[in-house]
Design an enzyme around this catalytic site. Structure first.
Site, PDB file in Angstrom:
ATOM      1  N   SER A   1       0.733  -1.173   0.038  1.00 52.70           N
ATOM      2  CA  SER A   1       0.234  -0.059   0.009  1.00 52.70           C
ATOM      3  C   SER A   1       0.912   1.179  -0.073  1.00 52.70           C
ATOM      4  CB  SER A   1      -0.944  -0.018   1.014  1.00 52.70           C
ATOM      5  OG  SER A   1      -1.745  -1.064   1.119  1.00 52.70           O
TER       6      SER A   1
ATOM      7  N   ALA B   1       1.991  -4.831  12.912  1.00 54.59           N
ATOM      8  CA  ALA B   1       1.548  -3.422  12.790  1.00 54.59           C
ATOM      9  C   ALA B   1       2.747  -2.758  12.306  1.00 54.59           C
ATOM     10  CB  ALA B   1       1.392  -2.646  14.365  1.00 54.59           C
TER      11      ALA B   1
ATOM     12  N   GLY C   1       2.626  -0.253  10.022  1.00 50.15           N
ATOM     13  CA  GLY C   1       2.137   1.247  10.028  1.00 50.15           C
ATOM     14  C   GLY C   1       2.351   1.828   8.955  1.00 50.15           C
TER      15      GLY C   1
ATOM     16  N   ASN D   1      -7.000   0.534  -0.452  1.00 49.52           N
ATOM     17  CA  ASN D   1      -7.009  -0.112   1.048  1.00 49.52           C
ATOM     18  C   ASN D   1      -7.554   0.892   2.059  1.00 49.52           C
ATOM     19  OD1 ASN D   1      -6.304  -0.722   3.510  1.00 49.52           O
ATOM     20  ND2 ASN D   1      -4.147  -0.928   3.092  1.00 49.52           N
TER      21      ASN D   1
ATOM     22  N   CYS E   1      -7.008  -1.024   6.682  1.00 47.85           N
ATOM     23  CA  CYS E   1      -5.747  -1.351   7.716  1.00 47.85           C
ATOM     24  C   CYS E   1      -6.469  -1.142   9.036  1.00 47.85           C
ATOM     25  CB  CYS E   1      -4.551  -0.334   7.269  1.00 47.85           C
ATOM     26  SG  CYS E   1      -3.344  -0.768   8.597  1.00 47.85           S
TER      27      CYS E   1
ATOM     28  N   THR F   1      -6.453  -7.723   7.353  1.00 50.95           N
ATOM     29  CA  THR F   1      -6.155  -8.375   8.875  1.00 50.95           C
ATOM     30  C   THR F   1      -7.145  -7.946   9.668  1.00 50.95           C
ATOM     31  OG1 THR F   1      -4.921  -6.509   9.247  1.00 50.95           O
ATOM     32  CG2 THR F   1      -3.852  -8.595   8.089  1.00 50.95           C
TER      33      THR F   1
ATOM     34  N   GLY G   1      -7.352 -14.008   3.495  1.00 54.44           N
ATOM     35  CA  GLY G   1      -7.575 -14.330   4.828  1.00 54.44           C
ATOM     36  C   GLY G   1      -7.278 -15.819   5.173  1.00 54.44           C
TER      37      GLY G   1
ATOM     38  N   GLY H   1      -0.926 -14.242   1.207  1.00 54.02           N
ATOM     39  CA  GLY H   1       0.201 -13.377   2.007  1.00 54.02           C
ATOM     40  C   GLY H   1       0.927 -14.330   3.127  1.00 54.02           C
TER      41      GLY H   1
HETATM   42  O1  RRO Z   1       1.136  -1.485   6.942  1.00 50.21           O
HETATM   43  C1  RRO Z   1       0.526  -2.194   7.692  1.00 50.21           C
HETATM   44  O2  RRO Z   1       0.712  -2.123   8.868  1.00 50.21           O
HETATM   45  C2  RRO Z   1      -0.641  -2.971   7.383  1.00 50.21           C
HETATM   46  C3  RRO Z   1      -1.593  -2.519   6.322  1.00 50.21           C
HETATM   47 BR1  RRO Z   1      -1.171  -1.027   5.227  1.00 50.21          BR
HETATM   48  C4  RRO Z   1      -2.649  -3.443   6.004  1.00 50.21           C
HETATM   49  O3  RRO Z   1      -3.499  -2.858   5.190  1.00 50.21           O
HETATM   50  N1  RRO Z   1      -2.966  -4.193   6.982  1.00 50.21           N
HETATM   51  C5  RRO Z   1      -2.104  -4.805   7.634  1.00 50.21           C
HETATM   52  O4  RRO Z   1      -2.479  -5.699   8.455  1.00 50.21           O
HETATM   53  N2  RRO Z   1      -0.844  -4.126   7.977  1.00 50.21           N
END
Ligand code: RRO
Length: 304
Positions: free
Chosen positions: A45, A69, A71, A126, A129, A191, A241, A263
């Site tokens: 993203s 996380a 971020g 997205n 998150c 997630t 998932g 993933g």
């Molecule tokens: O970068 C992240 O921490 C993150 C993102 Br953008 C997301 O969409 N989902 C995730 O579990 N982590």
């Protein structure tokens, strides 16, 4: 047996797509995954400005999956377009989906336009998150804002727009709004908001305390979301998932998914995961005398 899926005018062969956030920082790593049999890729993203992400630790391994996380760490769209162009020149026949995040409609439009201009075949918004204030899930929880974002992005790019939704709240209601706003497909799901605590240190493990749970442990949640969304919308659903085996992939298809994103499975089964899952899907289908994925998609809805 030909395992392919036509979704959004794109051919995914096989219908397995690299999920956003894993092995997708560079053109080289995404190309490698395609060489190992992935039928499509979603980029990390990407936002307007570079972001370092949350403080360490950013990933914790749990019994049945991962907690992250990160971020939204990313180099910013200007820098990432170099990777995108490079990727496009390396994987000509594999669909590339550019994932973008933002806190407002204007930024979403700008990011989506740059993704398409630099080689993406479609854009994944997205909206989900689970641990980034002002981004992600907070967009999907504001239905008016989500409607505006999808509508405006759709008007700005002449390419498919995918809405990636969180597993929280009424996902079927969110999916319906996304469809009415012009989304071409729903990605189910991001997630699950979660945390881990270390007993000895008496404290949360993740630097950000709260993160997103992925992998085998969330498969029943993702499956339920796909099932509910399939009963609500007519646009294609991409399942995500905890898909780890060919059996998982086919179960998601029975629930209504036309393709799957992978993933966390790669962490457990290696970069060859797409080939392994494709073989498992083919042998399970052969055993059940099935020759076409169309005989499977959504079929769990007919037996009630
Ligand atoms: O970068 C992240 O921490 C993150 C993102 Br953008 C997301 O969409 N989902 C995730 O579990 N982590």
């Amino acid at each position: 047996m030909e395992l392919n899926s036509e979704v959004l005018g794109l051919t995914f062969q096989p219908p397995l797509i690299l999920a956003s956030g894993i092995l997708d920082q560079t053109a080289e790593s995404m190309e490698r995954v395609v060489q190992e049999g992935m039928g499509g890729v979603v980029t990390k993203s990407i936002g307007i400005e570079p972001r370092e992400g949350h403080p360490n630790p950013t990933v914790v391994e749990l019994e049945t999956g991962l907690l992250n996380a990160m971020g939204l760490p990313n180099p910013g769209i200007e820098c990432y377009t170099k990777e995108l162009k490079e990727l496009k020149s390396r994987v000509k026949d594999t669909p590339i989906i550019g994932s973008v995040f933002a806190s407002n409609t204007e930024d979403f439009i700008l990011l989506a336009e740059k993704m398409i201009l630099n080689g993406a075949d479609a854009v994944e918004l997205n909206l989900s998150c689970p641990h980034a204030e002002g981004y992600g899930a907070s967009i999907a929880s504001d239905l008016e804002l989500m409607d505006e974002v999808i509508h405006e992005v759709k008007n700005s790019i002449n390419r498919p727009v995918l809405a990636k939704l969180p597993p929280s709240g009424e996902i079927d209601e969110k999916a319906k709004v996304a469809e009415e706003s012009g989304a071409d497909a729903i990605v189910c799901v991001n997630t699950v908001r979660a945390m881990a605590i270390n007993f000895e240190t008496r404290s949360p493990i993740l630097g950000n305390r709260i993160g997103g749970y992925s992998g085998k442990g969330i498969k029943p949640i993702g499956l339920r979301c796909v099932y509910e969304v399939y009963e609500t919308v007519d646009i294609p659903i991409i399942g995500c998932g905890g898909v780890t085996t060919g059996r998982d992939a086919l179960e998601y298809m029975l629930a209504g998914a036309s393709a799957l994103q992978l993933g966390t499975a790669i962490k457990y089964r290696g970069v060859e995961t797409p080939k392994k899952i494709t073989d498992e899907m083919a042998s399970l289908m052969k055993k059940e005398d099935l020759s076409n994925l169309k005989e499977i998609i959504g079929k769990a809805h007919q037996l009630r």
